[in-house]
Design an enzyme around this catalytic site. Structure first.
Site, PDB file in Angstrom:
ATOM      1  N   ASP A 161      13.602  45.852  24.687  1.00 25.66           N
ATOM      2  CA  ASP A 161      12.948  47.137  24.429  1.00 25.66           C
ATOM      3  C   ASP A 161      11.518  46.934  23.902  1.00 25.66           C
ATOM      4  OD1 ASP A 161      12.870  49.912  24.307  1.00 25.66           O
ATOM      5  OD2 ASP A 161      14.745  50.097  23.198  1.00 25.66           O
ATOM      6  N   GLU A 172      10.102  49.097  28.797  1.00 27.51           N
ATOM      7  CA  GLU A 172       8.916  49.624  28.115  1.00 27.51           C
ATOM      8  C   GLU A 172       8.579  51.028  28.619  1.00 27.51           C
ATOM      9  OE1 GLU A 172       7.350  49.915  31.020  1.00 27.51           O
ATOM     10  OE2 GLU A 172       5.380  49.335  30.242  1.00 27.51           O
ATOM     11  N   TRP A 173       9.587  51.663  29.245  1.00 26.54           N
ATOM     12  CA  TRP A 173       9.559  53.097  29.594  1.00 26.54           C
ATOM     13  C   TRP A 173       8.492  53.453  30.632  1.00 26.54           C
ATOM     14  CZ3 TRP A 173       8.121  52.556  24.039  1.00 26.54           C
ATOM     15  CH2 TRP A 173       9.192  52.090  23.275  1.00 26.54           C
ATOM     16  N   GLY A 174       8.023  52.463  31.394  1.00 20.85           N
ATOM     17  CA  GLY A 174       6.979  52.735  32.381  1.00 20.85           C
ATOM     18  C   GLY A 174       5.604  52.872  31.765  1.00 20.85           C
ATOM     19  N   ASP A 196      13.331  57.952  28.019  1.00 19.17           N
ATOM     20  CA  ASP A 196      14.803  57.927  28.029  1.00 19.17           C
ATOM     21  C   ASP A 196      15.388  59.119  28.785  1.00 19.17           C
ATOM     22  OD1 ASP A 196      14.436  55.768  26.439  1.00 19.17           O
ATOM     23  OD2 ASP A 196      15.659  56.502  24.767  1.00 19.17           O
TER      24      ASP A 196
END
Ligand code: GLA
Length: 406
Positions: A166, A199-201, A221
Site C-alpha cells: 500500500d 497506490e490507487w492510480g 478504494d
C-alpha cells in the site's frame, strides 16, 4: 574580517553535516526501477484469483477468520473454480523485534503467521499478506519503509505467496522507486511472491509498473455501492469508467486492478453483483472475493462460482476487454479470447429494462458472418447468430455471451 568569518562558518556547517547513505551513492548509478536488467517476476500470467479480508472484515481480522475462510474456499467449490490466494489485508501486524523483524498482533494471531500460512497451504491454497511502502500502513501499523529487505525475508520465511503493498505515510517517496525496492527485496528473498501495487492510480502505475509488480490499483478504494463517491471510496460505475480506458496496459503478468470484489457484502442487489462480476471479468481484473465466504448465500455463491464468466476473466490471451458502443445508458463491450472467439457484454446502466444490440460492425466482424453464441448467466446456447446479437437487459443488469466461429 566579516567575509572570513562567514567563510569559516560555511566551512564548519559543511563539515558538520551528517553523512547519510544517500551522500555516498554514486550519482551515475541507475535507479532500481530503470535497471536495464530488470525483468518481470513471471508470475500471474492470468489475473490473480483469491480472497482478501479488507472489504468485509477491515481491521477486525484474526486467525480464526482466516482459517474458516481457507476451509470454506477449499470446500465450497471456490478452490476448484480457481480462487487461490487467501490474503490478510491491513492490521495483522504487531511491533518489530529488537533486530527490526516484523511480528504479528499476538492477540488476533496467537498461533503466529507461519502457522497460519502452513494451515492455508495445507488446504491446497496460497497465502498472502499486506504491507505499505511508507512508515505506517493505512491502518497505522508499522510500514516497510527502511525495512524492505528484512520484511521480504520474513515473508519468505513465513511462506508468503502474495504481497499487497500500500501507499500510506510515504511522504515524498517516489512510487516507482519505492515499489522497485520492494520488488528487488522479494526477488532477493528467493521465493516467488506476487506483488500487488496499491497506490490507487495516483502516479499512473500503468506507465511504469509492468516490470515491477503483477497488478496495480487504478482507482481509489471500492465501496459496496452501485454508483457515486462515498467518503474517499467509489461505487462500481465510476471505477469501471476509470479502469476501462487503461485496457492497452494490461496483459499476462501485469494487470489493471479496479479493486477487490464487493459481491455478497449486502450493499447491492444480486443483479448488480452479477454486473460487477461480469464487468471485472470483461476487464481481465483480478478476481479477489471480499465477502464472508464461510457464510454466504446460495445466490452469492452462484455468482462467485460462475465458471463460464471466470473463464472469460482467466482467458490465456490476457486481453482486457473494452467498450465498443454506447447508446444513452446502454453499452456494448467485447473481449477477444485465445481460441479466436469473443466475449460480448450488453450492459444496462439505466433504471428501466433496455433492448441492447451488439452490431457485428461495432465488433469489427463482417455482417455476413454467422457465429455460435452462448449465454454465460443462463448457461445455455443461444444458437447461430448473424449480423448482430440482441437481448433485453434488466435495469443495472448485463447479458454476457461468447461468440465463436464454429
Ligand atoms: C487502503 C487500500 C485498501 C486497504 C486499506 C487498509 O485504503 O487501498 O484496499 O488495503 O488501505 O488500511
Amino acid at each position: 574580517m566579516a567575509i572570513i568569518r562567514t567563510l569559516m562558518l560555511a566551512t564548519a556547517m559543511v563539515a558538520a553535516a551528517p553523512a547519510t547513505g544517500q551522500d555516498l551513492v554514486d550519482p551515475n548509478r541507475v535507479p532500481p526501477s530503470q535497471d536495464p536488467a530488470r525483468t518481470a517476476n513471471g508470475l500471474a500470467q492470468t489475473p490473480p484469483m483469491g480472497w482478501n479480508s479488507w472489504n468485509k472484515f477491515a481491521c477486525k481480522v484474526d486467525e480464526k477468520t482466516i482459517r474458516a475462510t481457507a476451509d470454506a474456499i477449499a470446500g465450497n467449490g471456490m478452490k476448484d473454480a480457481g480462487y487461490q490466494y487467501v490474503v490478510i489485508d491491513d492490521c495483522w501486524h504487531g511491533g518489530r523485534d529488537a533486530n527490526g523483524f516484523i511480528g504479528q498482533d499476538a492477540q488476533r494471531f496467537p498461533s503466529g503467521i507461519k502457522a497460519l500460512s502452513d494451515y492455508v497451504h495445507s488446504r491446497g491454497l496460497k497465502f498472502g499478506i499486506y504491507s505499505d511502502a511508507g512508515t505506517k500502513t493505512c491502518g497505522g501499523r508499522p510500514g516497510s519503509q527502511g525495512h524492505e529487505y528484512q520484511d521480504a525475508l520474513q515473508y519468505a520465511r513465513w511462506g508468503v505467496d502474495y504481497l499487497k503493498y500500500d501507499w500510506c505515510s510515504t511522504g515524498t517517496r517516489n512510487s516507482e522507486e519505492a515499489y522497485a525496492v520492494m520488488a528487488d527485496a522479494l526477488k532477493a528473498a528467493g521465493r516467488p511472491i506476487v506483488l500487488s501495487i496499491c497506490e490507487w492510480g495516483s502516479t499512473r502505475p500503468w506507465l511504469w509498473a509492468a516490470k515491477i509488480g503483477n497488478l496495480w490499483r487504478t482507482t481509489s478504494d471500492i465501496s459496496d455501492h452501485w454508483d457515486g463517491k462515498h467518503d474517499y471510496a467509489l461505487g462500481i460505475l465510476p471505477i469501471v469508467d476509470q479502469n476501462a480506458p487503461l485496457a492497452a496496459f494490461a496483459g499476462p503478468g501485469h494487470w489493471n486492478d479496479p479493486d477487490m470484489l464487493e459481491v455478497g457484502n449486502g450493499g447491492m442487489t444480486d443483479i448488480e453483483y452479477r454486473s460487477h462480476f461480469s464487468l471485472w471479468a470483461m476487464m481481465a481484473a483480478p478476481l479477489i472475493a471480499g465477502n464472508d465466504v464461510a457464510n454466504m448465500s446460495p445466490a452469492t455463491a452462484a455468482i462467485l462460482l460462475n465458471h463460464e464468466v471466470i473463464a472469460v476473466d482467466q482467458d490465456a490471451l490476457g486481453a482486457q476487454g473494452h467498450r465498443v458502443a454506447t447508446f444513452g445508458t446502454s453499452e456494448v463491450w467485447t473481449k477477444p479470447l485465445a481460441d479466436g472467439g469473443r466475449a460480448v457484454l450488453l450492459f444496462n446502466r439505466g433504471a428501466k429494462p433496455a433492448t441492447i444490440t451488439a452490431e457485428w460492425t461495432a465488433l469489427g466482424y463482417p455482417v455476413s458472418l454467422a457465429l455460435t453464441g452462448r449465454d454465460l448467466w443462463q448457461h445455455k446456447p443461444v444458437g447461430r447468430v448473424q449480423g448482430r446479437y440482441t437481448a433485453t437487459v434488466a435495469p443495472h443488469g448485463v447479458v454476457i455471451v461468447t461468440l465463436r466461429p464454429s
